[in-house]
Design a protein around this motif. Sequence first.
Motif, mmCIF file in Angstrom:
data_model
loop_
_atom_site.group_PDB
_atom_site.id
_atom_site.type_symbol
_atom_site.label_atom_id
_atom_site.label_comp_id
_atom_site.label_asym_id
_atom_site.label_seq_id
_atom_site.Cartn_x
_atom_site.Cartn_y
_atom_site.Cartn_z
ATOM 1 N N ALA A 41 0.840 -1.209 0.000
ATOM 2 C CA ALA A 41 0.000 0.000 0.000
ATOM 3 C C ALA A 41 0.870 1.253 0.000
ATOM 4 O O ALA A 41 0.594 2.211 -0.734
ATOM 5 C CB ALA A 41 -0.934 -0.005 1.208
ATOM 6 N N LEU A 42 1.938 1.237 0.782
ATOM 7 C CA LEU A 42 2.816 2.402 0.867
ATOM 8 C C LEU A 42 3.688 2.564 -0.378
ATOM 9 O O LEU A 42 4.231 3.642 -0.607
ATOM 10 C CB LEU A 42 3.684 2.332 2.122
ATOM 11 C CG LEU A 42 2.929 2.489 3.442
ATOM 12 C CD1 LEU A 42 3.865 2.266 4.623
ATOM 13 C CD2 LEU A 42 2.265 3.849 3.529
ATOM 14 N N PHE A 44 2.594 2.657 -3.314
ATOM 15 C CA PHE A 44 1.847 3.472 -4.255
ATOM 16 C C PHE A 44 1.837 4.945 -3.867
ATOM 17 O O PHE A 44 1.922 5.818 -4.715
ATOM 18 C CB PHE A 44 0.404 2.971 -4.382
ATOM 19 C CG PHE A 44 0.317 1.642 -5.065
ATOM 20 C CD1 PHE A 44 0.414 1.547 -6.446
ATOM 21 C CD2 PHE A 44 0.171 0.482 -4.331
ATOM 22 C CE1 PHE A 44 0.345 0.325 -7.085
ATOM 23 C CE2 PHE A 44 0.093 -0.745 -4.964
ATOM 24 C CZ PHE A 44 0.187 -0.831 -6.339
ATOM 25 N N LYS A 45 1.711 5.214 -2.556
ATOM 26 C CA LYS A 45 1.707 6.604 -2.086
ATOM 27 C C LYS A 45 1.776 6.631 -0.566
ATOM 28 O O LYS A 45 1.604 5.615 0.097
ATOM 29 C CB LYS A 45 0.456 7.349 -2.564
ATOM 30 C CG LYS A 45 -0.834 6.841 -1.951
ATOM 31 C CD LYS A 45 -2.012 7.718 -2.356
ATOM 32 C CE LYS A 45 -3.192 7.456 -1.438
ATOM 33 N NZ LYS A 45 -4.001 8.606 -1.209
ATOM 34 N N LYS A 46 2.000 7.828 -0.025
ATOM 35 C CA LYS A 46 1.969 8.016 1.423
ATOM 36 C C LYS A 46 0.535 7.800 1.904
ATOM 37 O O LYS A 46 -0.415 8.083 1.176
ATOM 38 C CB LYS A 46 2.386 9.436 1.798
ATOM 39 C CG LYS A 46 3.811 9.760 1.480
ATOM 40 C CD LYS A 46 4.110 11.202 1.841
ATOM 41 C CE LYS A 46 5.550 11.526 1.495
ATOM 42 N NZ LYS A 46 5.916 12.885 1.883
ATOM 43 N N HIS A 47 0.417 7.301 3.132
ATOM 44 C CA HIS A 47 -0.912 7.084 3.698
ATOM 45 C C HIS A 47 -0.943 7.550 5.144
ATOM 46 O O HIS A 47 0.047 7.418 5.864
ATOM 47 C CB HIS A 47 -1.282 5.593 3.696
ATOM 48 C CG HIS A 47 -1.698 5.068 2.370
ATOM 49 N ND1 HIS A 47 -2.906 5.358 1.785
ATOM 50 C CD2 HIS A 47 -1.068 4.236 1.509
ATOM 51 C CE1 HIS A 47 -3.002 4.730 0.625
ATOM 52 N NE2 HIS A 47 -1.887 4.042 0.437
ATOM 53 N N LYS A 50 -5.557 5.960 9.178
ATOM 54 C CA LYS A 50 -6.916 5.516 8.833
ATOM 55 C C LYS A 50 -7.012 5.074 7.377
ATOM 56 O O LYS A 50 -7.759 4.150 7.037
ATOM 57 C CB LYS A 50 -7.953 6.616 9.111
ATOM 58 C CG LYS A 50 -8.346 6.713 10.562
ATOM 59 C CD LYS A 50 -9.127 5.484 10.949
ATOM 60 C CE LYS A 50 -9.734 5.651 12.321
ATOM 61 N NZ LYS A 50 -10.342 4.427 12.816
ATOM 62 N N GLU A 51 -6.255 5.734 6.490
ATOM 63 C CA GLU A 51 -6.241 5.327 5.086
ATOM 64 C C GLU A 51 -5.677 3.912 4.949
ATOM 65 O O GLU A 51 -6.233 3.089 4.214
ATOM 66 C CB GLU A 51 -5.393 6.288 4.253
ATOM 67 C CG GLU A 51 -5.981 7.664 4.095
ATOM 68 C CD GLU A 51 -5.032 8.635 3.421
ATOM 69 O OE1 GLU A 51 -5.526 9.535 2.743
ATOM 70 O OE2 GLU A 51 -3.790 8.499 3.576
ATOM 71 N N LEU A 52 -4.599 3.641 5.681
ATOM 72 C CA LEU A 52 -4.018 2.295 5.655
ATOM 73 C C LEU A 52 -4.998 1.272 6.214
ATOM 74 O O LEU A 52 -5.151 0.184 5.672
ATOM 75 C CB LEU A 52 -2.716 2.254 6.456
ATOM 76 C CG LEU A 52 -1.468 2.759 5.766
ATOM 77 C CD1 LEU A 52 -0.320 2.867 6.758
ATOM 78 C CD2 LEU A 52 -1.091 1.872 4.595
ATOM 79 N N GLU A 53 -5.651 1.642 7.293
ATOM 80 C CA GLU A 53 -6.610 0.734 7.925
ATOM 81 C C GLU A 53 -7.740 0.367 6.947
ATOM 82 O O GLU A 53 -8.162 -0.787 6.873
ATOM 83 C CB GLU A 53 -7.186 1.394 9.181
ATOM 84 C CG GLU A 53 -8.008 0.474 10.034
ATOM 85 C CD GLU A 53 -8.553 1.173 11.274
ATOM 86 O OE1 GLU A 53 -9.376 0.553 11.952
ATOM 87 O OE2 GLU A 53 -8.180 2.336 11.553
ATOM 88 N N ARG A 54 -8.211 1.355 6.182
ATOM 89 C CA ARG A 54 -9.261 1.089 5.189
ATOM 90 C C ARG A 54 -8.723 0.302 3.996
ATOM 91 O O ARG A 54 -9.413 -0.536 3.426
ATOM 92 C CB ARG A 54 -9.876 2.402 4.698
ATOM 93 C CG ARG A 54 -10.841 3.019 5.681
ATOM 94 C CD ARG A 54 -11.597 4.194 5.063
ATOM 95 N NE ARG A 54 -10.742 5.337 4.778
ATOM 96 C CZ ARG A 54 -10.530 6.350 5.630
ATOM 97 N NH1 ARG A 54 -11.112 6.363 6.808
ATOM 98 N NH2 ARG A 54 -9.739 7.341 5.293
ATOM 99 N N GLN A 55 -7.487 0.573 3.624
ATOM 100 C CA GLN A 55 -6.869 -0.070 2.454
ATOM 101 C C GLN A 55 -6.609 -1.559 2.697
ATOM 102 O O GLN A 55 -6.745 -2.367 1.788
ATOM 103 C CB GLN A 55 -5.538 0.638 2.151
ATOM 104 C CG GLN A 55 -4.886 0.245 0.871
ATOM 105 C CD GLN A 55 -5.394 1.062 -0.294
ATOM 106 O OE1 GLN A 55 -5.779 2.194 -0.144
ATOM 107 N NE2 GLN A 55 -5.392 0.463 -1.458
ATOM 108 N N ILE A 56 -6.238 -1.908 3.925
ATOM 109 C CA ILE A 56 -5.844 -3.281 4.245
ATOM 110 C C ILE A 56 -6.991 -3.953 4.983
ATOM 111 O O ILE A 56 -7.126 -3.826 6.195
ATOM 112 C CB ILE A 56 -4.540 -3.300 5.058
ATOM 113 C CG1 ILE A 56 -3.451 -2.582 4.279
ATOM 114 C CG2 ILE A 56 -4.132 -4.731 5.381
ATOM 115 C CD1 ILE A 56 -2.232 -2.233 5.074
ATOM 116 N N GLU A 57 -7.783 -4.671 4.226
ATOM 117 C CA GLU A 57 -8.971 -5.316 4.767
ATOM 118 C C GLU A 57 -8.641 -6.308 5.870
ATOM 119 O O GLU A 57 -7.761 -7.146 5.721
ATOM 120 C CB GLU A 57 -9.697 -6.062 3.642
ATOM 121 C CG GLU A 57 -11.094 -5.571 3.399
ATOM 122 C CD GLU A 57 -11.721 -6.281 2.234
ATOM 123 O OE1 GLU A 57 -12.186 -7.412 2.420
ATOM 124 O OE2 GLU A 57 -11.725 -5.674 1.155
ATOM 125 N N GLY A 58 -9.350 -6.180 6.995
ATOM 126 C CA GLY A 58 -9.235 -7.152 8.072
ATOM 127 C C GLY A 58 -8.223 -6.827 9.153
ATOM 128 O O GLY A 58 -8.200 -7.480 10.188
#
Length: 121
Positions: A41-42, A44-47, A50-58
């Motif tokens: 995830a990182l 592709f771009k800075k996060h 909360k953005e990481l939490e939403r991006q990484i399901e579970g």
Amino acid sequence: MKTNKNQTTNYTPTECKTFILPVRDVIDLIGGKWRLPIMTALSFKKHRFKELERQIEGITPRMLSKELKDLEINGLINRDVFDTSPITVEYSLTDYGKSLDNVIETIREWGLTHRKKIINK
């Protein structure tokens, strides 16, 4: 350790350990359920958190926090804190973390091939 498919090479136990040890080091560093998805995830771009939490399901917030701290300690990600109200924290890959891009891409390609093979059985 690349050899011709038809060629067999005999290694001593000591030589074998020299191949295994660095592989174990990498697995310890990026292994587990969450570290590679975080790093992907990182890549592709800075996060923000909360953005990481939403991006990484579970992933739970507690686990995400733990894994981010471990990745930061190992020099693979940066944690940038901005003096805003409320405080903003962004995570990004370090240059050292970016050095794993080719490894991650190779794992992804192998995973796609494996997925196709299993689905087509």
